[in-house]
Write a protein that holds these residues in place. Structure first.
Motif, mmCIF file in Angstrom:
data_model
loop_
_atom_site.group_PDB
_atom_site.id
_atom_site.type_symbol
_atom_site.label_atom_id
_atom_site.label_comp_id
_atom_site.label_asym_id
_atom_site.label_seq_id
_atom_site.Cartn_x
_atom_site.Cartn_y
_atom_site.Cartn_z
ATOM 1 N N ILE A 52 51.098 72.445 22.089
ATOM 2 C CA ILE A 52 51.508 73.809 21.726
ATOM 3 C C ILE A 52 52.176 73.819 20.362
ATOM 4 N N LEU A 53 52.994 72.823 20.077
ATOM 5 C CA LEU A 53 53.595 72.749 18.739
ATOM 6 C C LEU A 53 52.509 72.639 17.670
ATOM 7 N N PHE A 54 51.516 71.811 17.893
ATOM 8 C CA PHE A 54 50.383 71.703 16.973
ATOM 9 C C PHE A 54 49.707 73.054 16.802
ATOM 10 N N LEU A 55 49.447 73.713 17.927
ATOM 11 C CA LEU A 55 48.626 74.927 17.894
ATOM 12 C C LEU A 55 49.393 76.173 17.457
ATOM 13 N N ARG A 56 50.672 76.083 17.260
ATOM 14 C CA ARG A 56 51.418 77.221 16.698
ATOM 15 C C ARG A 56 51.140 77.392 15.206
ATOM 16 N N THR A 57 50.629 76.362 14.585
ATOM 17 C CA THR A 57 50.284 76.433 13.166
ATOM 18 C C THR A 57 48.976 77.205 13.018
ATOM 19 N N SER A 58 48.961 78.149 12.108
ATOM 20 C CA SER A 58 47.722 78.873 11.832
ATOM 21 C C SER A 58 47.322 78.652 10.374
ATOM 22 N N ARG A 59 46.047 78.737 10.117
ATOM 23 C CA ARG A 59 45.518 78.501 8.766
ATOM 24 C C ARG A 59 46.186 79.408 7.735
ATOM 25 N N SER A 60 46.468 80.620 8.124
ATOM 26 C CA SER A 60 47.027 81.590 7.173
ATOM 27 C C SER A 60 48.472 81.284 6.773
ATOM 28 N N SER A 61 49.139 80.393 7.506
ATOM 29 C CA SER A 61 50.552 80.148 7.228
ATOM 30 C C SER A 61 50.817 78.859 6.439
ATOM 31 N N VAL A 62 49.743 78.163 6.051
ATOM 32 C CA VAL A 62 49.927 76.906 5.328
ATOM 33 C C VAL A 62 48.980 76.826 4.133
ATOM 34 N N SER A 63 49.299 75.916 3.209
ATOM 35 C CA SER A 63 48.444 75.716 2.034
ATOM 36 C C SER A 63 47.174 74.965 2.431
ATOM 37 N N THR A 64 46.232 74.916 1.519
ATOM 38 C CA THR A 64 44.982 74.195 1.763
ATOM 39 C C THR A 64 45.255 72.721 2.035
ATOM 40 N N LEU A 65 46.113 72.111 1.247
ATOM 41 C CA LEU A 65 46.453 70.703 1.430
ATOM 42 C C LEU A 65 47.111 70.478 2.791
ATOM 43 N N GLU A 66 48.039 71.354 3.158
ATOM 44 C CA GLU A 66 48.683 71.239 4.472
ATOM 45 C C GLU A 66 47.657 71.410 5.590
ATOM 46 N N TRP A 67 46.731 72.356 5.429
ATOM 47 C CA TRP A 67 45.724 72.597 6.458
ATOM 48 C C TRP A 67 44.823 71.377 6.638
ATOM 49 N N GLU A 68 44.421 70.763 5.545
ATOM 50 C CA GLU A 68 43.598 69.557 5.638
ATOM 51 C C GLU A 68 44.347 68.450 6.385
ATOM 52 N N GLY A 69 45.643 68.319 6.108
ATOM 53 C CA GLY A 69 46.465 67.352 6.828
ATOM 54 C C GLY A 69 46.601 67.706 8.296
ATOM 55 N N TRP A 70 46.718 69.004 8.565
ATOM 56 C CA TRP A 70 46.825 69.455 9.955
ATOM 57 C C TRP A 70 45.552 69.113 10.716
ATOM 58 N N ILE A 71 44.400 69.394 10.115
ATOM 59 C CA ILE A 71 43.109 69.111 10.762
ATOM 60 C C ILE A 71 43.001 67.621 11.093
ATOM 61 N N GLU A 72 43.333 66.788 10.136
ATOM 62 C CA GLU A 72 43.258 65.337 10.346
ATOM 63 C C GLU A 72 44.202 64.896 11.472
#
Length: 162
Positions: A52-72
């Motif tokens: 749930i902590l992972f999934l609270r992050t949404s693409r619209s709330s982070v930078s592209t670099l952060e999103w790529e790190g999140w995906i990984e």
């Protein structure tokens, strides 16, 4: 989906919605089913908090670099959960995606679901089960917003209608 898998989703949604009553109820049901089935012991509740902590992050709330790190990081974490219970992480991610009408999260989870469930009828059944649990857990308004997304995703496999 099995009863345990549906209850896992209900428990995750209870965490997401921060509903103590639902957490207690669905936590007990999960434990009962796990005991009856002789499931191996693992710290599933602690892992669900991490999910749930992972999934609270949404693409619209982070930078592209952060999103790529999140995906990984998500893929590594989901793979670890997959070894405990195949498909669990993507089922939970898809449910949370529907609950908050997050097309990006639904697309990420769907890619995993379509790989996991190669049979079209099985994939459709899983999607329907997840959708029903989300609606049951008070996200009925999300269904109207996410049905077009689900239809688009299923159409990529040649599945028409849900």
């Amino acid at each position: 989906m099995s009863e345990l898998e549906r209850e896992y989703i209900a428990y995750a949604l209870a965490l997401y919605y921060q509903c103590d009553h639902c957490l207690v109820y669905h936590g007990r049901v999960v434990e009962r089913i796990r005991t009856q089935s002789g499931a191996r012991n693992w710290a599933w509740q602690a892992e669900f908090v991490k999910v749930i902590l992972f999934l609270r992050t949404s693409r619209s709330s982070v930078s592209t670099l952060e999103w790529e790190g999140w995906i990984e990081a998500w893929r590594r974490f989901a793979n670890r959960l997959h070894h405990r219970h195949p498909g669990l992480a993507c089922n939970l991610a898809y449910a949370i995606g529907i609950a908050r009408a997050d097309e990006t999260l639904m697309d990420i989870a769907f890619e995993s679901l379509r790989t996991l469930y190669r049979d079209d009828d099985t994939l459709l059944g899983v999607i329907r089960d997840i959708d029903r649990v989300v609606v049951f857990m008070k996200a009925a308004t999300s269904k109207n917003r996410t049905d077009p997304i689900v239809r688009r995703q299923l159409k990529t496999r040649g599945i028409i209608g849900i």
